[in-house]
Design a protein around this motif. Structure first.
Motif, PDB file in Angstrom:
ATOM      1  N   GLY A 210       0.848  -1.194   0.000  1.00  0.00           N
ATOM      2  CA  GLY A 210       0.000   0.000   0.000  1.00  0.00           C
ATOM      3  C   GLY A 210       0.878   1.235   0.000  1.00  0.00           C
ATOM      4  N   VAL A 211       0.320   2.347   0.498  1.00  0.00           N
ATOM      5  CA  VAL A 211       1.060   3.602   0.566  1.00  0.00           C
ATOM      6  C   VAL A 211       1.121   4.045   2.019  1.00  0.00           C
TER       7      VAL A 211
ATOM      8  N   ILE B 195      -1.580   8.947   4.544  1.00  0.00           N
ATOM      9  CA  ILE B 195      -1.923   9.316   3.171  1.00  0.00           C
ATOM     10  C   ILE B 195      -2.912   8.333   2.554  1.00  0.00           C
ATOM     11  N   HIS B 196      -2.917   7.069   3.028  1.00  0.00           N
ATOM     12  CA  HIS B 196      -3.815   6.083   2.427  1.00  0.00           C
ATOM     13  C   HIS B 196      -5.281   6.403   2.719  1.00  0.00           C
ATOM     14  N   ARG B 197      -5.544   7.323   3.635  1.00  0.00           N
ATOM     15  CA  ARG B 197      -6.922   7.713   3.932  1.00  0.00           C
ATOM     16  C   ARG B 197      -7.457   8.771   2.966  1.00  0.00           C
ATOM     17  N   MET B 198      -6.605   9.244   2.078  1.00  0.00           N
ATOM     18  CA  MET B 198      -7.012  10.274   1.124  1.00  0.00           C
ATOM     19  C   MET B 198      -7.734   9.651  -0.074  1.00  0.00           C
ATOM     20  N   ASP B 199      -8.519  10.479  -0.763  1.00  0.00           N
ATOM     21  CA  ASP B 199      -9.205  10.079  -1.986  1.00  0.00           C
ATOM     22  C   ASP B 199      -8.552  10.757  -3.184  1.00  0.00           C
ATOM     23  N   VAL B 200      -8.687  10.112  -4.338  1.00  0.00           N
ATOM     24  CA  VAL B 200      -8.262  10.720  -5.584  1.00  0.00           C
ATOM     25  C   VAL B 200      -9.348  10.437  -6.617  1.00  0.00           C
ATOM     26  N   ALA B 201      -9.867  11.484  -7.223  1.00  0.00           N
ATOM     27  CA  ALA B 201     -10.955  11.371  -8.200  1.00  0.00           C
ATOM     28  C   ALA B 201     -12.135  10.574  -7.632  1.00  0.00           C
ATOM     29  N   GLY B 202     -12.441  10.804  -6.352  1.00  0.00           N
ATOM     30  CA  GLY B 202     -13.586  10.150  -5.730  1.00  0.00           C
ATOM     31  C   GLY B 202     -13.360   8.713  -5.318  1.00  0.00           C
ATOM     32  N   ARG B 203     -12.124   8.230  -5.406  1.00  0.00           N
ATOM     33  CA  ARG B 203     -11.825   6.850  -5.037  1.00  0.00           C
ATOM     34  C   ARG B 203     -10.752   6.838  -3.948  1.00  0.00           C
ATOM     35  N   PRO B 204     -10.785   5.849  -3.044  1.00  0.00           N
ATOM     36  CA  PRO B 204      -9.698   5.740  -2.069  1.00  0.00           C
ATOM     37  C   PRO B 204      -8.351   5.643  -2.778  1.00  0.00           C
TER      38      PRO B 204
ATOM     39  N   GLU C 154      -5.646   4.049  -2.303  1.00  0.00           N
ATOM     40  CA  GLU C 154      -5.063   2.729  -2.531  1.00  0.00           C
ATOM     41  C   GLU C 154      -5.863   1.884  -3.522  1.00  0.00           C
ATOM     42  N   ASP C 155      -7.017   2.377  -3.982  1.00  0.00           N
ATOM     43  CA  ASP C 155      -7.705   1.735  -5.103  1.00  0.00           C
ATOM     44  C   ASP C 155      -7.067   2.129  -6.426  1.00  0.00           C
ATOM     45  N   VAL C 156      -6.185   3.118  -6.369  1.00  0.00           N
ATOM     46  CA  VAL C 156      -5.503   3.612  -7.567  1.00  0.00           C
ATOM     47  C   VAL C 156      -3.998   3.351  -7.494  1.00  0.00           C
ATOM     48  N   VAL C 157      -3.428   3.528  -6.296  1.00  0.00           N
ATOM     49  CA  VAL C 157      -1.990   3.379  -6.107  1.00  0.00           C
ATOM     50  C   VAL C 157      -1.733   2.353  -5.001  1.00  0.00           C
ATOM     51  N   SER C 158      -1.442   1.146  -5.379  1.00  0.00           N
ATOM     52  CA  SER C 158      -1.072   0.063  -4.467  1.00  0.00           C
ATOM     53  C   SER C 158      -0.676  -1.118  -5.336  1.00  0.00           C
ATOM     54  N   ARG C 159      -0.097  -2.102  -4.728  1.00  0.00           N
ATOM     55  CA  ARG C 159       0.295  -3.294  -5.484  1.00  0.00           C
ATOM     56  C   ARG C 159      -0.915  -3.910  -6.170  1.00  0.00           C
ATOM     57  N   ARG C 160      -2.005  -4.108  -5.401  1.00  0.00           N
ATOM     58  CA  ARG C 160      -3.191  -4.749  -5.984  1.00  0.00           C
ATOM     59  C   ARG C 160      -3.811  -3.876  -7.073  1.00  0.00           C
ATOM     60  N   ALA C 161      -3.818  -2.539  -6.884  1.00  0.00           N
ATOM     61  CA  ALA C 161      -4.432  -1.644  -7.864  1.00  0.00           C
ATOM     62  C   ALA C 161      -3.655  -1.643  -9.177  1.00  0.00           C
ATOM     63  N   ILE C 162      -2.332  -1.616  -9.088  1.00  0.00           N
ATOM     64  CA  ILE C 162      -1.506  -1.592 -10.297  1.00  0.00           C
ATOM     65  C   ILE C 162      -1.611  -2.918 -11.041  1.00  0.00           C
ATOM     66  N   ARG C 163      -1.595  -4.020 -10.302  1.00  0.00           N
ATOM     67  CA  ARG C 163      -1.740  -5.327 -10.954  1.00  0.00           C
ATOM     68  C   ARG C 163      -3.104  -5.453 -11.632  1.00  0.00           C
ATOM     69  N   ARG C 164      -4.150  -4.990 -10.954  1.00  0.00           N
ATOM     70  CA  ARG C 164      -5.494  -5.066 -11.539  1.00  0.00           C
ATOM     71  C   ARG C 164      -5.597  -4.205 -12.795  1.00  0.00           C
ATOM     72  N   ALA C 165      -5.067  -2.984 -12.722  1.00  0.00           N
ATOM     73  CA  ALA C 165      -5.138  -2.081 -13.871  1.00  0.00           C
ATOM     74  C   ALA C 165      -4.382  -2.656 -15.066  1.00  0.00           C
TER      75      ALA C 165
END
Length: 288
Positions: free
Chosen positions: A139-140, A161-170, A172-183
């Protein structure tokens, strides 16, 4: 001559025990065990005990322990829930369990805080008055120091910082190991690739891999840039497993942070030792 300080660093896949010499903050002994984050509470505690017991610290010694969120660092009680690791430890008084097994006093701190404290004491941020740090891995993580003391900057909430949102999404749904692999998988990339392989694919000219990484790092830069600027940090220290690819990730991060007046950005000088040193530094200080 000061005695070595015993410490433990607990991660999602490992636990490390170490002795740290406070004269120069050097790690003098380490032992590392694999850790199954889905195991029972007893099995997890047994592995942590093994890492600590190997150090043969005298009874009554004060230990420093770096732990990931969510955790009550004051009481030593685990709060893990819905984070994909250590679910069996929820509600367990880890501090009491370690005190009984290792016959010491245990002081806990967040693993990202430990990382930045270590870099401040003996790494890339030595002597810096105001420094921020981020760790990029599963995670971050984030940490904030003023004159070597962990502080809550207000934004992000609680300094996390992981509690922040970006473009309406958590985040770590955008920047994390699982998010990058999924994308990467969603754009037709190899579903078996981890972040390291995705980064290597980008180096080899895989445009899909490059777009995925750029999108994640630009989003991260946008969020981190605002927070670091508001904190008035003199330096931002970057660590974690993803930092090994910072030459590839850093430019997109800076694009995201445009307009935020980033301070000097440096890679961790002691990425493996820093959390151990930070835990030892906490253990050496008088309780607040």
């Amino acid at each position: 001559m000061a005695s070595p300080i015993p410490v433990l660093e607990v991660g999602g896949t490992h636990v490390t025990g170490a002795l740290v010499d406070p004269d120069g903050w050097r790690v003098t002994q380490t032992t590392r065990y694999g850790l199954d984050a889905d195991a029972t509470a007893d099995a997890i505690l047994e592995r942590i005990w093994r890492a600590g017991n190997a150090l043969r610290a005298p009874a009554g010694t004060t230990w420093g322990v770096a732990m990931p969120d969510p955790f009550d660092y004051r009481t030593g009680v685990a709060l893990f829930e819905g984070v994909g690791k250590f679910a069996a430890l929820r509600g367990v008084d880890v501090g009491d369990a370690l005190e009984r097994r290792l016959r010491g006093t245990f002081r806990f701190l967040n693993d990202a805080d430990a990382f930045l404290l270590g870099e401040w004491a003996a790494g890339a941020a030595v002597g810096v008055a105001r420094c921020a740090g981020i760790t990029l891995g599963t995670g971050v993580g984030s940490a904030w120091l003023v004159d070597g003391l962990v502080v809550d900057p207000g934004s992000p909430p609680g300094g996390r910082i992981h509690r922040m949102d970006v473009a309406g999404r958590p985040l770590e749904d955008v920047v994390s190991r699982r998010a990058i692999r999924r994308a990467y998988c969603e754009v037709g990339g190899n579903p078996d690739f981890d972040v390291r392989e995705i980064a290597e694919a980008a180096r080899q000219g895989d445009a899909r891999a490059r777009r995925v990484l750029d999108a994640a790092m630009t989003a991260l830069g946008r969020v981190v840039g605002r927070c670091v600027n508001a904190f008035r940090a003199d330096v931002l220290v970057v660590g974690g497993s993803m930092s090994a690819s910072w030459d590839l990730l850093g430019p997109a991060f800076r694009v995201g942070a445009l307009g935020s007046a980033l301070p000097r950005v440096v890679l961790a000088a002691e990425p493996e030792a820093a959390p151990l040193v930070g835990a030892a530094l906490l253990a050496s200080r008088s309780p607040a």
